[in-house]
Design a protein around this motif. Structure first.
Motif, PDB file in Angstrom:
ATOM      1  N   LYS A   1       0.833  -1.207   0.000  1.00 33.92           N
ATOM      2  CA  LYS A   1       0.000   0.000   0.000  1.00 33.92           C
ATOM      3  C   LYS A   1       0.867   1.256   0.000  1.00 33.92           C
ATOM      4  O   LYS A   1       0.446   2.301  -0.483  1.00 33.92           O
ATOM      5  N   ASN A   2       2.075   1.149   0.543  1.00 29.25           N
ATOM      6  CA  ASN A   2       3.008   2.280   0.562  1.00 29.25           C
ATOM      7  C   ASN A   2       3.787   2.416  -0.741  1.00 29.25           C
ATOM      8  O   ASN A   2       4.692   3.235  -0.834  1.00 29.25           O
ATOM      9  N   GLY A   3       3.475   1.584  -1.736  1.00 25.79           N
ATOM     10  CA  GLY A   3       4.065   1.759  -3.057  1.00 25.79           C
ATOM     11  C   GLY A   3       5.195   0.825  -3.433  1.00 25.79           C
ATOM     12  O   GLY A   3       5.851   1.034  -4.459  1.00 25.79           O
ATOM     13  N   ARG A   4       5.455  -0.191  -2.646  1.00 25.69           N
ATOM     14  CA  ARG A   4       6.542  -1.110  -2.963  1.00 25.69           C
ATOM     15  C   ARG A   4       5.995  -2.418  -3.537  1.00 25.69           C
ATOM     16  O   ARG A   4       4.836  -2.759  -3.333  1.00 25.69           O
ATOM     17  N   GLN A   5       6.838  -3.128  -4.228  1.00 20.68           N
ATOM     18  CA  GLN A   5       6.499  -4.446  -4.774  1.00 20.68           C
ATOM     19  C   GLN A   5       7.083  -5.515  -3.863  1.00 20.68           C
ATOM     20  O   GLN A   5       8.210  -5.392  -3.394  1.00 20.68           O
ATOM     21  N   VAL A   6       6.315  -6.569  -3.620  1.00 23.26           N
ATOM     22  CA  VAL A   6       6.752  -7.701  -2.801  1.00 23.26           C
ATOM     23  C   VAL A   6       6.925  -8.900  -3.721  1.00 23.26           C
ATOM     24  O   VAL A   6       6.002  -9.277  -4.444  1.00 23.26           O
ATOM     25  N   ASP A   7       8.127  -9.481  -3.723  1.00 25.77           N
ATOM     26  CA  ASP A   7       8.437 -10.638  -4.558  1.00 25.77           C
ATOM     27  C   ASP A   7       8.528 -11.879  -3.686  1.00 25.77           C
ATOM     28  O   ASP A   7       9.321 -11.917  -2.741  1.00 25.77           O
ATOM     29  N   LEU A   8       7.695 -12.874  -3.996  1.00 25.02           N
ATOM     30  CA  LEU A   8       7.693 -14.141  -3.259  1.00 25.02           C
ATOM     31  C   LEU A   8       8.377 -15.205  -4.120  1.00 25.02           C
ATOM     32  O   LEU A   8       7.858 -15.591  -5.165  1.00 25.02           O
ATOM     33  N   TYR A   9       9.550 -15.653  -3.684  1.00 30.59           N
ATOM     34  CA  TYR A   9      10.273 -16.725  -4.368  1.00 30.59           C
ATOM     35  C   TYR A   9       9.808 -18.036  -3.743  1.00 30.59           C
ATOM     36  O   TYR A   9      10.139 -18.334  -2.601  1.00 30.59           O
ATOM     37  N   LEU A  10       9.027 -18.788  -4.477  1.00 27.64           N
ATOM     38  CA  LEU A  10       8.372 -19.979  -3.934  1.00 27.64           C
ATOM     39  C   LEU A  10       9.333 -21.142  -3.753  1.00 27.64           C
ATOM     40  O   LEU A  10      10.343 -21.246  -4.444  1.00 27.64           O
ATOM     41  N   LYS A  11       8.986 -22.024  -2.821  1.00 25.18           N
ATOM     42  CA  LYS A  11       9.806 -23.202  -2.537  1.00 25.18           C
ATOM     43  C   LYS A  11       9.778 -24.198  -3.686  1.00 25.18           C
ATOM     44  O   LYS A  11      10.746 -24.913  -3.917  1.00 25.18           O
ATOM     45  N   GLU A  12       8.657 -24.230  -4.410  1.00 19.74           N
ATOM     46  CA  GLU A  12       8.542 -25.112  -5.571  1.00 19.74           C
ATOM     47  C   GLU A  12       7.622 -24.458  -6.593  1.00 19.74           C
ATOM     48  O   GLU A  12       6.864 -23.545  -6.275  1.00 19.74           O
ATOM     49  N   LYS A  13       7.697 -24.929  -7.826  1.00 24.52           N
ATOM     50  CA  LYS A  13       6.870 -24.377  -8.894  1.00 24.52           C
ATOM     51  C   LYS A  13       5.403 -24.634  -8.603  1.00 24.52           C
ATOM     52  O   LYS A  13       5.040 -25.646  -8.019  1.00 24.52           O
ATOM     53  N   LYS A  14       4.564 -23.690  -9.042  1.00 19.65           N
ATOM     54  CA  LYS A  14       3.119 -23.824  -8.942  1.00 19.65           C
ATOM     55  C   LYS A  14       2.532 -23.844 -10.347  1.00 19.65           C
ATOM     56  O   LYS A  14       3.086 -23.218 -11.250  1.00 19.65           O
ATOM     57  N   THR A  15       1.411 -24.511 -10.495  1.00 19.72           N
ATOM     58  CA  THR A  15       0.683 -24.533 -11.766  1.00 19.72           C
ATOM     59  C   THR A  15      -0.775 -24.242 -11.458  1.00 19.72           C
ATOM     60  O   THR A  15      -1.308 -24.733 -10.461  1.00 19.72           O
ATOM     61  N   ASP A  16      -1.429 -23.457 -12.315  1.00 21.42           N
ATOM     62  CA  ASP A  16      -2.848 -23.170 -12.097  1.00 21.42           C
ATOM     63  C   ASP A  16      -3.690 -24.420 -12.331  1.00 21.42           C
ATOM     64  O   ASP A  16      -3.202 -25.427 -12.851  1.00 21.42           O
ATOM     65  N   GLU A  17      -4.956 -24.360 -11.923  1.00 15.58           N
ATOM     66  CA  GLU A  17      -5.819 -25.535 -11.994  1.00 15.58           C
ATOM     67  C   GLU A  17      -6.070 -26.027 -13.418  1.00 15.58           C
ATOM     68  O   GLU A  17      -6.402 -27.193 -13.615  1.00 15.58           O
ATOM     69  N   ASP A  18      -5.891 -25.179 -14.421  1.00 14.25           N
ATOM     70  CA  ASP A  18      -6.083 -25.579 -15.819  1.00 14.25           C
ATOM     71  C   ASP A  18      -4.816 -26.132 -16.462  1.00 14.25           C
ATOM     72  O   ASP A  18      -4.851 -26.611 -17.583  1.00 14.25           O
ATOM     73  N   GLY A  19      -3.685 -26.012 -15.760  1.00 11.70           N
ATOM     74  CA  GLY A  19      -2.423 -26.469 -16.324  1.00 11.70           C
ATOM     75  C   GLY A  19      -1.853 -25.521 -17.366  1.00 11.70           C
ATOM     76  O   GLY A  19      -0.924 -25.845 -18.085  1.00 11.70           O
ATOM     77  N   TYR A  20      -2.400 -24.309 -17.426  1.00 10.61           N
ATOM     78  CA  TYR A  20      -1.984 -23.327 -18.427  1.00 10.61           C
ATOM     79  C   TYR A  20      -0.732 -22.565 -18.002  1.00 10.61           C
ATOM     80  O   TYR A  20       0.137 -22.275 -18.805  1.00 10.61           O
ATOM     81  N   LEU A  21      -0.635 -22.240 -16.730  1.00 10.68           N
ATOM     82  CA  LEU A  21       0.419 -21.349 -16.248  1.00 10.68           C
ATOM     83  C   LEU A  21       1.227 -22.028 -15.147  1.00 10.68           C
ATOM     84  O   LEU A  21       0.661 -22.579 -14.208  1.00 10.68           O
ATOM     85  N   THR A  22       2.549 -21.965 -15.272  1.00 15.23           N
ATOM     86  CA  THR A  22       3.456 -22.476 -14.243  1.00 15.23           C
ATOM     87  C   THR A  22       4.414 -21.349 -13.877  1.00 15.23           C
ATOM     88  O   THR A  22       4.906 -20.642 -14.755  1.00 15.23           O
ATOM     89  N   TRP A  23       4.672 -21.175 -12.568  1.00 14.66           N
ATOM     90  CA  TRP A  23       5.537 -20.089 -12.116  1.00 14.66           C
ATOM     91  C   TRP A  23       6.278 -20.502 -10.858  1.00 14.66           C
ATOM     92  O   TRP A  23       5.900 -21.447 -10.179  1.00 14.66           O
ATOM     93  N   ASP A  24       7.369 -19.769 -10.572  1.00 15.50           N
ATOM     94  CA  ASP A  24       8.110 -20.009  -9.331  1.00 15.50           C
ATOM     95  C   ASP A  24       8.369 -18.726  -8.536  1.00 15.50           C
ATOM     96  O   ASP A  24       8.909 -18.768  -7.438  1.00 15.50           O
ATOM     97  N   VAL A  25       7.964 -17.580  -9.092  1.00 15.99           N
ATOM     98  CA  VAL A  25       8.060 -16.301  -8.379  1.00 15.99           C
ATOM     99  C   VAL A  25       6.760 -15.530  -8.611  1.00 15.99           C
ATOM    100  O   VAL A  25       6.256 -15.482  -9.732  1.00 15.99           O
ATOM    101  N   GLU A  26       6.234 -14.934  -7.535  1.00 21.15           N
ATOM    102  CA  GLU A  26       5.065 -14.061  -7.628  1.00 21.15           C
ATOM    103  C   GLU A  26       5.503 -12.641  -7.287  1.00 21.15           C
ATOM    104  O   GLU A  26       6.173 -12.422  -6.278  1.00 21.15           O
ATOM    105  N   HIS A  27       5.134 -11.681  -8.130  1.00 21.46           N
ATOM    106  CA  HIS A  27       5.451 -10.266  -7.925  1.00 21.46           C
ATOM    107  C   HIS A  27       4.136  -9.554  -7.587  1.00 21.46           C
ATOM    108  O   HIS A  27       3.271  -9.428  -8.451  1.00 21.46           O
ATOM    109  N   TRP A  28       3.988  -9.122  -6.361  1.00 15.51           N
ATOM    110  CA  TRP A  28       2.758  -8.489  -5.885  1.00 15.51           C
ATOM    111  C   TRP A  28       2.942  -6.984  -5.732  1.00 15.51           C
ATOM    112  O   TRP A  28       3.937  -6.529  -5.184  1.00 15.51           O
ATOM    113  N   SER A  29       1.955  -6.211  -6.187  1.00 14.45           N
ATOM    114  CA  SER A  29       1.950  -4.764  -5.984  1.00 14.45           C
ATOM    115  C   SER A  29       0.502  -4.284  -5.979  1.00 14.45           C
ATOM    116  O   SER A  29      -0.416  -5.046  -6.266  1.00 14.45           O
TER     117      SER A  29
END
Length: 97
Positions: A25-53
């Motif tokens: 909320k103060n204007g910064r981005q939070v990067d979550l480096y995950l312990k393991e890869k994630k895939t969405d329920e449709d199998g369309y998207l796989t990622w290992d880092v989430e960038h939140w802002s």
């Protein structure tokens, strides 16, 4: 919780998930480096880092990376969605950027 600030090049203490949300909320981005890869329920998207802002302190955006490459997909969330979708406890490492 201690996290690394990549802009100030120092470790900072944050008051858990609520503290991370306030940092966004103060204007910064939070990067979550995950312990393991994630895939969405449709199998369309796989990622290992989430960038939140935040867009406007009520709406949040999550972008994704896989193996160092930023993906073109993103998802939008409201403040209430964060309770279900923003999970820093699943991260191996958390950084501010």
């Amino acid at each position: 919780m201690k996290i690394y600030d990549t802009v100030k090049k120092e470790e900072v203490e944050v008051a858990g998930t609520d503290g991370l949300i306030q940092i966004m909320k103060n204007g910064r981005q939070v990067d979550l480096y995950l312990k393991e890869k994630k895939t969405d329920e449709d199998g369309y998207l796989t990622w290992d880092v989430e960038h939140w802002s935040t867009v406007d302190n009520k709406r949040f955006i999550r972008c994704y990376s896989l193996e160092g490459r930023v993906l073109s997909e993103s998802t939008g969330h409201n403040i209430y969605d964060l309770r279900n979708d923003f999970k820093p406890e699943e991260a191996e490492k958390i950084e501010l950027s």
